[in-house]
Design a protein around this motif. Structure first.
Motif, PDB file in Angstrom:
ATOM      1  N   VAL A  69      23.804  25.052  -2.042  1.00  0.00           N
ATOM      2  CA  VAL A  69      24.568  23.914  -2.551  1.00  0.00           C
ATOM      3  C   VAL A  69      25.640  23.556  -1.524  1.00  0.00           C
ATOM      4  N   LEU A  70      25.679  22.273  -1.195  1.00  0.00           N
ATOM      5  CA  LEU A  70      26.685  21.721  -0.285  1.00  0.00           C
ATOM      6  C   LEU A  70      27.662  20.899  -1.103  1.00  0.00           C
ATOM      7  N   CYS A  71      28.946  21.155  -0.924  1.00  0.00           N
ATOM      8  CA  CYS A  71      29.986  20.406  -1.635  1.00  0.00           C
ATOM      9  C   CYS A  71      30.807  19.612  -0.619  1.00  0.00           C
ATOM     10  N   LEU A  72      30.980  18.331  -0.924  1.00  0.00           N
ATOM     11  CA  LEU A  72      31.692  17.429  -0.025  1.00  0.00           C
ATOM     12  C   LEU A  72      32.856  16.768  -0.754  1.00  0.00           C
ATOM     13  N   GLY A  73      33.860  16.364   0.000  1.00  0.00           N
ATOM     14  CA  GLY A  73      35.022  15.681  -0.557  1.00  0.00           C
ATOM     15  C   GLY A  73      35.006  14.199  -0.246  1.00  0.00           C
ATOM     16  N   GLY A  74      34.733  13.396  -1.253  1.00  0.00           N
ATOM     17  CA  GLY A  74      34.668  11.954  -1.073  1.00  0.00           C
ATOM     18  C   GLY A  74      35.997  11.315  -0.709  1.00  0.00           C
ATOM     19  N   LYS A  75      37.110  12.019  -0.976  1.00  0.00           N
ATOM     20  CA  LYS A  75      38.433  11.488  -0.641  1.00  0.00           C
ATOM     21  C   LYS A  75      38.892  11.907   0.755  1.00  0.00           C
ATOM     22  N   ILE A  76      38.192  12.872   1.363  1.00  0.00           N
ATOM     23  CA  ILE A  76      38.703  13.372   2.643  1.00  0.00           C
ATOM     24  C   ILE A  76      37.770  13.183   3.825  1.00  0.00           C
ATOM     25  N   ILE A  77      36.505  12.868   3.568  1.00  0.00           N
ATOM     26  CA  ILE A  77      35.607  12.575   4.688  1.00  0.00           C
ATOM     27  C   ILE A  77      34.943  11.228   4.447  1.00  0.00           C
ATOM     28  N   GLY A  78      34.720  10.517   5.516  1.00  0.00           N
ATOM     29  CA  GLY A  78      34.082   9.210   5.422  1.00  0.00           C
ATOM     30  C   GLY A  78      32.570   9.330   5.464  1.00  0.00           C
ATOM     31  N   PRO A  79      31.890   8.217   5.247  1.00  0.00           N
ATOM     32  CA  PRO A  79      30.428   8.245   5.176  1.00  0.00           C
ATOM     33  C   PRO A  79      29.738   8.651   6.472  1.00  0.00           C
ATOM     34  N   ALA A  80      30.307   8.324   7.627  1.00  0.00           N
ATOM     35  CA  ALA A  80      29.655   8.678   8.898  1.00  0.00           C
ATOM     36  C   ALA A  80      29.654  10.190   9.110  1.00  0.00           C
ATOM     37  N   ILE A  81      30.797  10.829   8.914  1.00  0.00           N
ATOM     38  CA  ILE A  81      30.854  12.285   9.092  1.00  0.00           C
ATOM     39  C   ILE A  81      30.073  12.980   7.982  1.00  0.00           C
ATOM     40  N   ALA A  82      30.110  12.437   6.764  1.00  0.00           N
ATOM     41  CA  ALA A  82      29.332  13.013   5.667  1.00  0.00           C
ATOM     42  C   ALA A  82      27.848  12.980   5.996  1.00  0.00           C
ATOM     43  N   ALA A  83      27.382  11.902   6.576  1.00  0.00           N
ATOM     44  CA  ALA A  83      25.966  11.789   6.947  1.00  0.00           C
ATOM     45  C   ALA A  83      25.589  12.854   7.973  1.00  0.00           C
ATOM     46  N   GLU A  84      26.458  13.102   8.930  1.00  0.00           N
ATOM     47  CA  GLU A  84      26.190  14.136   9.939  1.00  0.00           C
ATOM     48  C   GLU A  84      26.209  15.531   9.313  1.00  0.00           C
ATOM     49  N   ILE A  85      27.134  15.762   8.404  1.00  0.00           N
ATOM     50  CA  ILE A  85      27.194  17.056   7.711  1.00  0.00           C
ATOM     51  C   ILE A  85      25.910  17.294   6.935  1.00  0.00           C
ATOM     52  N   VAL A  86      25.479  16.294   6.163  1.00  0.00           N
ATOM     53  CA  VAL A  86      24.263  16.420   5.361  1.00  0.00           C
ATOM     54  C   VAL A  86      23.051  16.630   6.257  1.00  0.00           C
ATOM     55  N   LYS A  87      22.949  15.854   7.316  1.00  0.00           N
ATOM     56  CA  LYS A  87      21.810  16.000   8.247  1.00  0.00           C
ATOM     57  C   LYS A  87      21.769  17.420   8.813  1.00  0.00           C
ATOM     58  N   THR A  88      22.904  17.909   9.256  1.00  0.00           N
ATOM     59  CA  THR A  88      22.973  19.254   9.832  1.00  0.00           C
ATOM     60  C   THR A  88      22.617  20.313   8.794  1.00  0.00           C
ATOM     61  N   TRP A  89      23.210  20.212   7.620  1.00  0.00           N
ATOM     62  CA  TRP A  89      22.975  21.210   6.571  1.00  0.00           C
ATOM     63  C   TRP A  89      21.522  21.207   6.122  1.00  0.00           C
ATOM     64  N   MET A  90      20.930  20.035   6.036  1.00  0.00           N
ATOM     65  CA  MET A  90      19.541  19.928   5.579  1.00  0.00           C
ATOM     66  C   MET A  90      18.529  20.398   6.626  1.00  0.00           C
ATOM     67  N   THR A  91      18.889  20.365   7.886  1.00  0.00           N
ATOM     68  CA  THR A  91      17.919  20.684   8.948  1.00  0.00           C
ATOM     69  C   THR A  91      18.170  22.024   9.628  1.00  0.00           C
ATOM     70  N   THR A  92      19.134  22.775   9.166  1.00  0.00           N
ATOM     71  CA  THR A  92      19.450  24.074   9.769  1.00  0.00           C
ATOM     72  C   THR A  92      18.843  25.192   8.932  1.00  0.00           C
ATOM     73  N   ASP A  93      18.147  26.100   9.595  1.00  0.00           N
ATOM     74  CA  ASP A  93      17.547  27.255   8.933  1.00  0.00           C
ATOM     75  C   ASP A  93      18.489  28.451   9.002  1.00  0.00           C
ATOM     76  N   PRO A  94      18.377  29.358   8.039  1.00  0.00           N
ATOM     77  CA  PRO A  94      19.205  30.569   8.085  1.00  0.00           C
ATOM     78  C   PRO A  94      18.765  31.493   9.218  1.00  0.00           C
TER      79      PRO A  94
END
Length: 157
Positions: free
Chosen positions: A103-128
């Protein structure tokens, strides 16, 4: 992959953008609410979404509230959930590599959509990482959960 999204009013706008991004990446996305920016209680949405991930109805969850911590507090009370708060792609990479978070938790009040998109992309494509030291560390955390949390099959709903 099947992804469930949830949050509160503070994460509503960013959640819509993340849903579109995940769909474009080829994932199946379930929006568990809320469905407007009207004030709501976070636990009404994050708790059922956390249960759905813990029951393996979804592969992962992404929860978006004001700063991310409220969602993580709720989600991490559920056996089988390893929720992380990430505010940059580097943290997202380590959260997947070192903890195999689901589970990834993000703060809509502290990060903008561009950085959020990069965070999601990284989290979704990184293996343990599968080196012994990471497996050992993750197993220690699982043992703590076994000592202090109840598996879902032991709980009446």
């Amino acid at each position: 992959m099947k992804i469930i999204l949830a949050g509160d009013h503070a994460g509503y706008e960013l959640k819509k953008e993340i849903a579109a991004q995940l769909t474009a990446m080829g994932h199946t996305v379930k929006d568990a609410g809320p469905f407007s920016s009207e004030s709501v209680d976070l636990s009404d949405f994050v708790y059922p979404a956390s249960l759905a991930v813990a029951k393996h109805e979804y592969d992962r969850g992404i929860f978006i509230d004001g700063v991310g911590y409220g969602s993580a507090l709720i989600a991490n009370r559920i056996y089988g959930i390893d929720a992380v708060v990430c505010q940059d792609p580097f943290c997202a990479k380590l959260a997947r590599q070192h903890t195999n978070s689901n589970v990834l938790c993000l703060g809509g009040k502290i990060i903008g959509p561009a950085i959020a998109a990069e965070i999601v992309k990284t989290w979704m494509t990184t293996d343990p990482l599968t080196e012994e030291k990471y497996l050992r560390r993750n197993n220690k955390v699982k043992e703590i959960s076994k000592r202090h949390l109840r598996p879902l099959d032991e709980i009446k709903f």
